[in-house]
Design a protein around this motif. Structure first.
Motif, PDB file in Angstrom:
ATOM      1  N   ASN A  24     -38.456  22.822 -18.880  1.00 29.26           N
ATOM      2  CA  ASN A  24     -39.336  23.135 -17.750  1.00 29.26           C
ATOM      3  C   ASN A  24     -38.686  24.081 -16.738  1.00 29.26           C
ATOM      4  O   ASN A  24     -38.865  23.936 -15.525  1.00 29.26           O
ATOM      5  CB  ASN A  24     -39.808  21.838 -17.073  1.00 29.26           C
ATOM      6  N   ALA A  25     -37.953  25.065 -17.267  1.00 33.20           N
ATOM      7  CA  ALA A  25     -37.359  26.083 -16.407  1.00 33.20           C
ATOM      8  C   ALA A  25     -38.453  26.926 -15.769  1.00 33.20           C
ATOM      9  O   ALA A  25     -39.535  27.119 -16.333  1.00 33.20           O
ATOM     10  CB  ALA A  25     -36.419  26.973 -17.223  1.00 33.20           C
ATOM     11  N   LEU A  26     -38.162  27.457 -14.593  1.00 32.92           N
ATOM     12  CA  LEU A  26     -39.132  28.214 -13.812  1.00 32.92           C
ATOM     13  C   LEU A  26     -38.620  29.621 -13.544  1.00 32.92           C
ATOM     14  O   LEU A  26     -37.423  29.866 -13.548  1.00 32.92           O
ATOM     15  CB  LEU A  26     -39.407  27.498 -12.489  1.00 32.92           C
ATOM     16  N   GLY A  27     -39.541  30.520 -13.273  1.00 31.18           N
ATOM     17  CA  GLY A  27     -39.163  31.876 -12.897  1.00 31.18           C
ATOM     18  C   GLY A  27     -39.827  32.946 -13.712  1.00 31.18           C
ATOM     19  O   GLY A  27     -39.620  34.139 -13.467  1.00 31.18           O
ATOM     20  N   GLN A  28     -40.645  32.570 -14.692  1.00 27.48           N
ATOM     21  CA  GLN A  28     -41.365  33.569 -15.454  1.00 27.48           C
ATOM     22  C   GLN A  28     -42.519  34.137 -14.628  1.00 27.48           C
ATOM     23  O   GLN A  28     -42.999  33.509 -13.683  1.00 27.48           O
ATOM     24  CB  GLN A  28     -41.897  32.965 -16.759  1.00 27.48           C
ATOM     25  N   GLU A  29     -42.950  35.334 -15.009  1.00 25.59           N
ATOM     26  CA  GLU A  29     -44.085  35.947 -14.331  1.00 25.59           C
ATOM     27  C   GLU A  29     -45.295  35.003 -14.385  1.00 25.59           C
ATOM     28  O   GLU A  29     -45.606  34.438 -15.437  1.00 25.59           O
ATOM     29  CB  GLU A  29     -44.461  37.267 -14.997  1.00 25.59           C
ATOM     30  N   GLY A  30     -45.931  34.836 -13.264  1.00 24.85           N
ATOM     31  CA  GLY A  30     -47.135  34.019 -13.207  1.00 24.85           C
ATOM     32  C   GLY A  30     -46.918  32.572 -12.862  1.00 24.85           C
ATOM     33  O   GLY A  30     -47.889  31.840 -12.631  1.00 24.85           O
ATOM     34  N   ASP A  31     -45.657  32.115 -12.810  1.00 26.48           N
ATOM     35  CA  ASP A  31     -45.423  30.703 -12.483  1.00 26.48           C
ATOM     36  C   ASP A  31     -45.945  30.359 -11.092  1.00 26.48           C
ATOM     37  O   ASP A  31     -46.590  29.326 -10.893  1.00 26.48           O
ATOM     38  CB  ASP A  31     -43.924  30.373 -12.571  1.00 26.48           C
ATOM     39  N   GLY A  32     -45.647  31.217 -10.123  1.00 29.84           N
ATOM     40  CA  GLY A  32     -46.100  30.956  -8.759  1.00 29.84           C
ATOM     41  C   GLY A  32     -47.611  30.873  -8.636  1.00 29.84           C
ATOM     42  O   GLY A  32     -48.143  29.886  -8.121  1.00 29.84           O
ATOM     43  N   PRO A  33     -48.338  31.887  -9.108  1.00 32.17           N
ATOM     44  CA  PRO A  33     -49.793  31.812  -9.048  1.00 32.17           C
ATOM     45  C   PRO A  33     -50.375  30.618  -9.789  1.00 32.17           C
ATOM     46  O   PRO A  33     -51.381  30.042  -9.360  1.00 32.17           O
ATOM     47  CB  PRO A  33     -50.239  33.136  -9.677  1.00 32.17           C
ATOM     48  N   ALA A  34     -49.753  30.214 -10.912  1.00 32.05           N
ATOM     49  CA  ALA A  34     -50.270  29.075 -11.674  1.00 32.05           C
ATOM     50  C   ALA A  34     -50.147  27.781 -10.880  1.00 32.05           C
ATOM     51  O   ALA A  34     -51.090  26.979 -10.816  1.00 32.05           O
ATOM     52  CB  ALA A  34     -49.525  28.949 -13.003  1.00 32.05           C
ATOM     53  N   VAL A  35     -48.998  27.572 -10.258  1.00 32.81           N
ATOM     54  CA  VAL A  35     -48.806  26.363  -9.452  1.00 32.81           C
ATOM     55  C   VAL A  35     -49.698  26.411  -8.214  1.00 32.81           C
ATOM     56  O   VAL A  35     -50.307  25.410  -7.825  1.00 32.81           O
ATOM     57  CB  VAL A  35     -47.326  26.199  -9.060  1.00 32.81           C
ATOM     58  N   ALA A  36     -49.793  27.573  -7.600  1.00 32.04           N
ATOM     59  CA  ALA A  36     -50.645  27.723  -6.416  1.00 32.04           C
ATOM     60  C   ALA A  36     -52.095  27.415  -6.748  1.00 32.04           C
ATOM     61  O   ALA A  36     -52.805  26.775  -5.962  1.00 32.04           O
ATOM     62  CB  ALA A  36     -50.505  29.124  -5.835  1.00 32.04           C
ATOM     63  N   ALA A  37     -52.568  27.884  -7.907  1.00 32.40           N
ATOM     64  CA  ALA A  37     -53.955  27.640  -8.299  1.00 32.40           C
ATOM     65  C   ALA A  37     -54.207  26.158  -8.531  1.00 32.40           C
ATOM     66  O   ALA A  37     -55.256  25.623  -8.139  1.00 32.40           O
ATOM     67  CB  ALA A  37     -54.285  28.429  -9.562  1.00 32.40           C
ATOM     68  N   ALA A  38     -53.263  25.470  -9.155  1.00 38.64           N
ATOM     69  CA  ALA A  38     -53.420  24.033  -9.384  1.00 38.64           C
ATOM     70  C   ALA A  38     -53.466  23.268  -8.062  1.00 38.64           C
ATOM     71  O   ALA A  38     -54.285  22.362  -7.881  1.00 38.64           O
ATOM     72  CB  ALA A  38     -52.285  23.521 -10.264  1.00 38.64           C
ATOM     73  N   CYS A  39     -52.586  23.646  -7.135  1.00 39.95           N
ATOM     74  CA  CYS A  39     -52.579  22.976  -5.832  1.00 39.95           C
ATOM     75  C   CYS A  39     -53.861  23.275  -5.061  1.00 39.95           C
ATOM     76  O   CYS A  39     -54.409  22.386  -4.380  1.00 39.95           O
ATOM     77  CB  CYS A  39     -51.355  23.409  -5.028  1.00 39.95           C
ATOM     78  N   ALA A  40     -54.352  24.501  -5.147  1.00 37.20           N
ATOM     79  CA  ALA A  40     -55.596  24.857  -4.462  1.00 37.20           C
ATOM     80  C   ALA A  40     -56.770  24.062  -5.013  1.00 37.20           C
ATOM     81  O   ALA A  40     -57.663  23.650  -4.261  1.00 37.20           O
ATOM     82  CB  ALA A  40     -55.853  26.360  -4.606  1.00 37.20           C
ATOM     83  N   GLU A  41     -56.766  23.828  -6.320  1.00 39.00           N
ATOM     84  CA  GLU A  41     -57.841  23.031  -6.920  1.00 39.00           C
ATOM     85  C   GLU A  41     -57.807  21.588  -6.409  1.00 39.00           C
ATOM     86  O   GLU A  41     -58.860  20.988  -6.153  1.00 39.00           O
ATOM     87  CB  GLU A  41     -57.729  23.053  -8.442  1.00 39.00           C
ATOM     88  N   ILE A  42     -56.615  21.061  -6.243  1.00 38.55           N
ATOM     89  CA  ILE A  42     -56.486  19.702  -5.702  1.00 38.55           C
ATOM     90  C   ILE A  42     -57.016  19.649  -4.273  1.00 38.55           C
ATOM     91  O   ILE A  42     -57.782  18.760  -3.904  1.00 38.55           O
ATOM     92  CB  ILE A  42     -55.017  19.239  -5.755  1.00 38.55           C
ATOM     93  N   GLU A  43     -56.586  20.608  -3.462  1.00 37.97           N
ATOM     94  CA  GLU A  43     -56.985  20.604  -2.054  1.00 37.97           C
ATOM     95  C   GLU A  43     -58.487  20.789  -1.888  1.00 37.97           C
ATOM     96  O   GLU A  43     -59.082  20.268  -0.944  1.00 37.97           O
ATOM     97  CB  GLU A  43     -56.229  21.695  -1.298  1.00 37.97           C
ATOM     98  N   ALA A  44     -59.108  21.504  -2.804  1.00 44.78           N
ATOM     99  CA  ALA A  44     -60.545  21.774  -2.701  1.00 44.78           C
ATOM    100  C   ALA A  44     -61.393  20.604  -3.179  1.00 44.78           C
ATOM    101  O   ALA A  44     -62.611  20.610  -2.971  1.00 44.78           O
ATOM    102  CB  ALA A  44     -60.893  23.023  -3.501  1.00 44.78           C
ATOM    103  N   ASP A  45     -60.772  19.619  -3.799  1.00 43.62           N
ATOM    104  CA  ASP A  45     -61.503  18.471  -4.342  1.00 43.62           C
ATOM    105  C   ASP A  45     -61.407  17.299  -3.371  1.00 43.62           C
ATOM    106  O   ASP A  45     -60.356  16.653  -3.272  1.00 43.62           O
ATOM    107  CB  ASP A  45     -60.914  18.085  -5.702  1.00 43.62           C
ATOM    108  N   PRO A  46     -62.470  16.980  -2.644  1.00 38.24           N
ATOM    109  CA  PRO A  46     -62.404  15.897  -1.653  1.00 38.24           C
ATOM    110  C   PRO A  46     -62.193  14.523  -2.274  1.00 38.24           C
ATOM    111  O   PRO A  46     -61.833  13.573  -1.566  1.00 38.24           O
ATOM    112  CB  PRO A  46     -63.752  15.987  -0.940  1.00 38.24           C
TER     113      PRO A  46
END
Length: 265
Positions: A24-46
């Motif tokens: 589960n190493a991190l740092g590849q292209e797109g890792d940041g946007p992928a995690v951000a999108a998952a967190c945004a989906e959580i926050e948008a779900d009441p």
């Protein structure tokens, strides 16, 4: 394949790092946007009140992708300015998205959490671990420094002296030592870890969701804001909570000697 998988079960979301062949190493292209999108989906779900973060396979996260560092790719490639932006727009997006998640976040550390992986675990509000977990901030062994905010956060969790000891030696500590140092709050067998994380999440998820999110916000601001600022934020937030149906449900439940049922209203 995305570095992270989001699953929902009732009011609890589980985020799983899904690069087990690379620990589960991190740092590849797109890792940041992928995690951000998952967190945004959580926050948008009441309906989601609590989230759990864990790793697939035998590791939580081995940290930055050392092969990408060698090959100068992903967040670690290009000129110094490009590398700077690789951190700011990729790795920092990972840790900031997790740290700023509105709902309580539990790190269920199933195995080694090293370097960036340890700092990612520290972005959660609560950390529990399996007896196979190990923790280290081993940046200096790579000729690097914490590039992801760990130097700000780790001393706030374990204190300046122990944070300095971990960073300056590069030592890796086991779960029992992490428990003694206050880095984690519970140790479980690897088989029992996710059940324990889910049980903890369920005890949080029964709380009124609006107040739960605001309570987390106050705790986070309390790390850096002045006492007077926190008092003003508390008064304003409390005024909002007094007008919710969940507040009156809690009052009536106490007076009627029954368990409350909070609906987020």
């Amino acid at each position: 394949m995305s570095v992270i998988k989001l699953e929902k079960s009732g009011s609890i979301a589980t985020l799983t790092l899904t690069r087990p062949d690379m620990m589960n190493a991190l740092g590849q292209e797109g890792d940041g946007p992928a995690v951000a999108a998952a967190c945004a989906e959580i926050e948008a779900d009441p309906d989601i009140r609590v989230a759990i973060l864990t790793g697939e396979g035998r590791a939580f996260s081995a940290g930055g992708d050392v092969k990408a560092m060698r090959d100068k790719t992903g967040a670690f490639g290009g000129s110094p300015n490009q590398i700077r932006n690789g951190y700011r727009r990729n790795i920092h997006m990972v840790v900031k998205s997790l740290y700023n998640l509105e709902v309580p976040l539990i790190s269920a550390v199933n195995g080694p959490a090293i370097g960036l992986g340890c700092d990612v675990a520290c972005m959660a509000d609560v950390r529990i671990a399996s007896d196979k977990a190990k923790f280290g901030v081993t940046f200096l062994k790579l000729g690097l420094i914490p590039g992801d905010g760990g130097a700000w956060l780790l001393p706030r969790i374990v204190g300046n002296a122990r944070a300095a000891q971990l960073l300056f030696t590069g030592d890796v500590i086991d779960a029992e030592t992490a428990l003694d140092w206050g880095l984690i709050s519970e140790v479980h067998t690897s088989e029992a870890l996710m059940d324990a994380a889910m049980s903890l999440a369920e005890r949080m998820a029964v709380q009124p969701p609006q107040a739960l999110r605001l309570a987390k916000t106050l705790l986070r601001h309390g790390q850096s804001a002045s006492y007077d600022t926190i008092m003003e934020l508390s008064a304003a937030s409390q005024a909002l909570m007094h007008e919710t149906e969940d507040h009156m449900e809690g009052v009536h439940a106490i007076l009627e000697k029954r368990a409350p049922k909070f609906e987020g209203k």
